[in-house]
Motif scaffolding. Structure first.
Motif, PDB file in Angstrom:
ATOM      1  N   LYS A  42       0.832  -1.199   0.000  1.00 51.87           N
ATOM      2  CA  LYS A  42       0.000   0.000   0.000  1.00 51.87           C
ATOM      3  C   LYS A  42       0.869   1.252   0.000  1.00 51.87           C
ATOM      4  CE  LYS A  42      -4.275   1.617   2.120  1.00 51.87           C
ATOM      5  NZ  LYS A  42      -5.267   1.382   3.193  1.00 51.87           N
ATOM      6  N   GLY A  43       0.574   2.182  -0.918  1.00 48.13           N
ATOM      7  CA  GLY A  43       1.314   3.430  -1.004  1.00 48.13           C
ATOM      8  C   GLY A  43       2.579   3.361  -1.832  1.00 48.13           C
ATOM      9  N   GLU A  44       2.897   2.200  -2.388  1.00 47.16           N
ATOM     10  CA  GLU A  44       4.129   2.013  -3.152  1.00 47.16           C
ATOM     11  C   GLU A  44       3.948   2.447  -4.611  1.00 47.16           C
ATOM     12  OE1 GLU A  44       7.428  -1.540  -3.890  1.00 47.16           O
ATOM     13  OE2 GLU A  44       5.382  -2.093  -3.328  1.00 47.16           O
ATOM     14  N   ILE A  45       5.045   2.944  -5.206  1.00 48.10           N
ATOM     15  CA  ILE A  45       5.090   3.160  -6.653  1.00 48.10           C
ATOM     16  C   ILE A  45       5.990   2.076  -7.226  1.00 48.10           C
ATOM     17  CG2 ILE A  45       5.707   4.728  -8.524  1.00 48.10           C
ATOM     18  CD1 ILE A  45       5.270   7.061  -6.651  1.00 48.10           C
ATOM     19  N   PHE A  46       5.394   1.163  -7.982  1.00 45.71           N
ATOM     20  CA  PHE A  46       6.084  -0.023  -8.499  1.00 45.71           C
ATOM     21  C   PHE A  46       6.197   0.118 -10.012  1.00 45.71           C
ATOM     22  CE2 PHE A  46       6.468  -4.337 -10.030  1.00 45.71           C
ATOM     23  CZ  PHE A  46       7.265  -4.972  -9.087  1.00 45.71           C
ATOM     24  N   ALA A  47       7.404  -0.002 -10.545  1.00 46.34           N
ATOM     25  CA  ALA A  47       7.626   0.195 -11.985  1.00 46.34           C
ATOM     26  C   ALA A  47       7.875  -1.124 -12.695  1.00 46.34           C
ATOM     27  CB  ALA A  47       8.804   1.127 -12.214  1.00 46.34           C
ATOM     28  N   LEU A  48       7.194  -1.297 -13.842  1.00 49.23           N
ATOM     29  CA  LEU A  48       7.478  -2.387 -14.769  1.00 49.23           C
ATOM     30  C   LEU A  48       8.347  -1.801 -15.874  1.00 49.23           C
ATOM     31  CD1 LEU A  48       3.859  -3.858 -15.036  1.00 49.23           C
ATOM     32  CD2 LEU A  48       5.727  -4.694 -13.586  1.00 49.23           C
ATOM     33  N   LEU A  49       9.590  -2.237 -15.947  1.00 47.39           N
ATOM     34  CA  LEU A  49      10.573  -1.652 -16.854  1.00 47.39           C
ATOM     35  C   LEU A  49      11.019  -2.689 -17.875  1.00 47.39           C
ATOM     36  CD1 LEU A  49      12.609   0.646 -17.617  1.00 47.39           C
ATOM     37  CD2 LEU A  49      14.142  -0.327 -15.896  1.00 47.39           C
ATOM     38  N   GLY A  50      11.013  -2.305 -19.153  1.00 46.10           N
ATOM     39  CA  GLY A  50      11.490  -3.218 -20.179  1.00 46.10           C
ATOM     40  C   GLY A  50      11.325  -2.611 -21.555  1.00 46.10           C
ATOM     41  N   GLY A  51      11.928  -3.245 -22.537  1.00 43.84           N
ATOM     42  CA  GLY A  51      11.842  -2.770 -23.905  1.00 43.84           C
ATOM     43  C   GLY A  51      10.504  -3.099 -24.537  1.00 43.84           C
ATOM     44  N   ILE A 194       1.296  11.844  -6.225  1.00 45.12           N
ATOM     45  CA  ILE A 194       0.877  10.479  -5.884  1.00 45.12           C
ATOM     46  C   ILE A 194       1.084  10.208  -4.392  1.00 45.12           C
ATOM     47  CG2 ILE A 194       1.448   8.034  -6.219  1.00 45.12           C
ATOM     48  CD1 ILE A 194       2.037   8.762  -9.171  1.00 45.12           C
ATOM     49  N   GLU A 195       2.221  10.673  -3.851  1.00 38.71           N
ATOM     50  CA  GLU A 195       2.507  10.456  -2.436  1.00 38.71           C
ATOM     51  C   GLU A 195       1.587  11.284  -1.551  1.00 38.71           C
ATOM     52  OE1 GLU A 195       6.689  11.176  -2.079  1.00 38.71           O
ATOM     53  OE2 GLU A 195       7.221   9.118  -2.680  1.00 38.71           O
ATOM     54  N   ASP A 196       1.249  12.505  -1.993  1.00 37.52           N
ATOM     55  CA  ASP A 196       0.322  13.340  -1.219  1.00 37.52           C
ATOM     56  C   ASP A 196      -1.042  12.681  -1.095  1.00 37.52           C
ATOM     57  OD1 ASP A 196       2.194  15.289  -0.773  1.00 37.52           O
ATOM     58  OD2 ASP A 196       1.485  16.653  -2.334  1.00 37.52           O
ATOM     59  N   VAL A 197      -1.507  12.086  -2.186  1.00 44.45           N
ATOM     60  CA  VAL A 197      -2.809  11.421  -2.182  1.00 44.45           C
ATOM     61  C   VAL A 197      -2.739  10.093  -1.426  1.00 44.45           C
ATOM     62  CG1 VAL A 197      -4.586  10.395  -3.662  1.00 44.45           C
ATOM     63  CG2 VAL A 197      -3.486  12.520  -4.335  1.00 44.45           C
ATOM     64  N   GLY A 198      -1.580   9.443  -1.473  1.00 41.28           N
ATOM     65  CA  GLY A 198      -1.408   8.166  -0.787  1.00 41.28           C
ATOM     66  C   GLY A 198      -1.880   6.973  -1.586  1.00 41.28           C
ATOM     67  N   VAL A 199      -2.053   7.157  -2.904  1.00 45.93           N
ATOM     68  CA  VAL A 199      -2.529   6.073  -3.746  1.00 45.93           C
ATOM     69  C   VAL A 199      -1.379   5.123  -4.093  1.00 45.93           C
ATOM     70  CG1 VAL A 199      -2.132   7.256  -5.941  1.00 45.93           C
ATOM     71  CG2 VAL A 199      -3.952   5.564  -5.796  1.00 45.93           C
ATOM     72  N   THR A 200      -1.702   3.853  -4.281  1.00 48.92           N
ATOM     73  CA  THR A 200      -0.729   2.858  -4.728  1.00 48.92           C
ATOM     74  C   THR A 200      -0.672   2.890  -6.249  1.00 48.92           C
ATOM     75  OG1 THR A 200      -1.311   1.513  -2.819  1.00 48.92           O
ATOM     76  CG2 THR A 200      -0.070   0.425  -4.584  1.00 48.92           C
ATOM     77  N   CYS A 201       0.524   2.742  -6.802  1.00 53.33           N
ATOM     78  CA  CYS A 201       0.689   2.975  -8.237  1.00 53.33           C
ATOM     79  C   CYS A 201       1.560   1.894  -8.874  1.00 53.33           C
ATOM     80  CB  CYS A 201       1.332   4.349  -8.435  1.00 53.33           C
ATOM     81  SG  CYS A 201       1.651   4.783 -10.141  1.00 53.33           S
ATOM     82  N   VAL A 202       1.127   1.413 -10.039  1.00 53.32           N
ATOM     83  CA  VAL A 202       1.962   0.553 -10.884  1.00 53.32           C
ATOM     84  C   VAL A 202       2.228   1.319 -12.174  1.00 53.32           C
ATOM     85  CG1 VAL A 202       2.174  -1.625 -12.134  1.00 53.32           C
ATOM     86  CG2 VAL A 202       1.070  -1.582  -9.888  1.00 53.32           C
ATOM     87  N   LEU A 203       3.485   1.504 -12.483  1.00 50.11           N
ATOM     88  CA  LEU A 203       3.931   2.332 -13.595  1.00 50.11           C
ATOM     89  C   LEU A 203       4.606   1.471 -14.656  1.00 50.11           C
ATOM     90  CD1 LEU A 203       5.141   5.100 -14.840  1.00 50.11           C
ATOM     91  CD2 LEU A 203       7.005   4.762 -13.220  1.00 50.11           C
ATOM     92  N   VAL A 204       4.242   1.663 -15.916  1.00 48.27           N
ATOM     93  CA  VAL A 204       4.916   0.998 -17.030  1.00 48.27           C
ATOM     94  C   VAL A 204       5.772   2.013 -17.763  1.00 48.27           C
ATOM     95  CG1 VAL A 204       4.480   0.223 -19.396  1.00 48.27           C
ATOM     96  CG2 VAL A 204       3.426  -0.969 -17.509  1.00 48.27           C
ATOM     97  N   THR A 205       7.033   1.670 -18.008  1.00 57.08           N
ATOM     98  CA  THR A 205       7.918   2.569 -18.741  1.00 57.08           C
ATOM     99  C   THR A 205       9.041   1.763 -19.395  1.00 57.08           C
ATOM    100  OG1 THR A 205       9.352   4.527 -18.576  1.00 57.08           O
ATOM    101  CG2 THR A 205       9.349   3.038 -16.700  1.00 57.08           C
ATOM    102  N   HIS A 206       9.587   2.334 -20.483  1.00 56.01           N
ATOM    103  CA  HIS A 206      10.795   1.758 -21.086  1.00 56.01           C
ATOM    104  C   HIS A 206      11.997   2.614 -20.742  1.00 56.01           C
ATOM    105  CE1 HIS A 206       9.687   4.949 -23.906  1.00 56.01           C
ATOM    106  NE2 HIS A 206      10.961   4.993 -24.204  1.00 56.01           N
ATOM    107  N   ASP A 207      11.753   3.727 -20.012  1.00 56.96           N
ATOM    108  CA  ASP A 207      12.792   4.701 -19.684  1.00 56.96           C
ATOM    109  C   ASP A 207      13.409   4.365 -18.333  1.00 56.96           C
ATOM    110  OD1 ASP A 207      14.066   7.107 -18.640  1.00 56.96           O
ATOM    111  OD2 ASP A 207      13.151   8.186 -20.303  1.00 56.96           O
TER     112      ASP A 207
END
Length: 373
Positions: A42-51, A194-207
């Motif tokens: 809960k409250g984490e920003i989790f990134a899925l990283l890949g090409g 995102i941290e101010d709101v306290g929402v949990t986040c899953v982020l997709v990026t290639h960067d």
């Protein structure tokens, strides 16, 4: 400086999202996602990283409910949501294109989902005003999307995604449409919101930089599965494979064989040099390994180092100036080309090397990572 002792009695963080053995197969044979399991607290920003084509967007779409898993389970706050349609999931997804309604004002874009849910008008007004203040766009409330900059449009899309107070926020390449300088500025703004709101986040990026700047943990994906999951610094400094080391940042990889295998050190003989690594590894004498060495951990000099370990020599064949640092390409006596990076902390090139010079590269015994696969 002394560090504070760890609090062993600290309660474990609450798991919000749990994925078990998630798989997506197209056309009966193509595995876009291959038996993926993960937990997000809960409250984490989790990134899925890949090409491109690694499966990260497919995984995100299964979390959102836009794709049906071939097998596996998705749990949110302990509830099995695997078969729930998107509109029944307490999840919102923000797309790379932002998908703003061009004919609606900023205020109306943010209010759109709340109106569809039948929220009373006074509550909608209160929620929209709060979101506008959160993303610092209150004075632009009556503008249309085309009257805003790319960064402002991105914040409107974020405000709309957060207005319904989702338990989980999914971001699909959220900054991909922005130029480099604006993207770097917006990364930190986005994290703060995102941290101010306290929402949990899953982020997709290639960067890579985006993932390392924004996320508390990163999963490096390839061919539908996770190569490594960990905190950004751990993934960068301690990659678990050649593939991860090569994908995250720049790296020089030397191929060699373990000669000495001790509990507190190993030596690896390569055609270019002998590495003395100041810690033990999971290997054995005679084992073929790779030694990963980041360019910024190399010190360049015109003077030959003393001793037999952790240095090599070659000719400067390329110099690339990046402003904050300069990258030197060294062609070693073996023919291998390595990169070394020097910070430009003075107006002159700090190591005094130029094209054609013979140079020596050296590094300390904790700068390397031994890769067994």
């Amino acid at each position: 400086m002394a560090t504070a002792p760890k609090d062993n009695n600290k309660p474990a963080q609450e798991i919000l999202l749990r994925v078990e053995g998630l798989t997506k197969i197209y056309d009966g044979t193509v595995k876009a996602v291959d038996d993926v399991s993960l937990t997000v607290t809960k409250g984490e920003i989790f990134a899925l990283l890949g090409g491109s084509g690694c499966g990260k967007s497919t995984l995100l779409r299964m979390l959102a409910g836009f794709e049906t898993p071939t097998k596996g389970k998705i749990f949110l706050a302990g509830q099995d949501i695997t078969d729930l349609p998107p509109y029944q999931r307490p999840i919102n997804m923000m797309f790379q294109s932002y998908a703003l309604f061009p004919h609606l004002s900023v205020w109306e874009n943010i209010a759109f989902g709340l109106k569809r849910d039948g929220m009373p008008k006074d509550q909608i007004a209160e929620r929209v005003e709060k979101m506008l203040n959160l993303v610092q766009l209150a004075k632009y409330a009556q503008r249309k999307p085309h009257q805003l900059s790319g960064g402002q449009q991105q914040r409107v899309a974020l405000a709309r995604s957060l207005a319904k107070r989702p338990q989980l926020l999914l971001l699909d390449e959220p900054l991909g449409a922005l130029d480099k300088k604006l993207r770097e500025t917006t990364q930190l703004e986005l994290v703060n919101i995102i941290e101010d709101v306290g929402v949990t986040c899953v982020l997709v990026t290639h960067d890579q930089e985006e993932a390392m700047t924004m996320a508390s943990r990163i999963a490096v994906m390839s061919e539908g599965y996770f190569l490594q999951v960990g905190e950004p610094d751990a993934v960068y400094e301690m990659p678990n494979s050649r593939q991860v080391a090569d994908f995250i940042g720049n790296v020089n990889i030397f191929d060699g064989v373990i000669e000495e295998d001790e509990a507190d050190h190993v030596t690896v003989r390569c055609p270019e040099c002998v590495h003395y690594v100041g810690h033990g590894v999971s290997g054995h004498s005679g084992m073929a390994v790779g030694v990963a060495l980041r360019p910024e951990k190399i010190i360049l000099s015109k003077d030959k180092p003393k001793g037999e370990y952790n240095w090599c020599a070659g000719e400067v064949i390329e110099i690339v100036y990046f402003g904050a640092h300069t990258t030197y390409h060294l062609k070693l006596d073996s023919g291998k080309v390595i990169k070394a990076q020097e910070l430009n902390n003075t107006r002159d090139l700090s190591c005094g090397l130029t094209w054609g010079d013979r140079a020596y590269a050296q590094w300390n015994d904790l700068a390397m990572v031994v890769l067994t696969h």
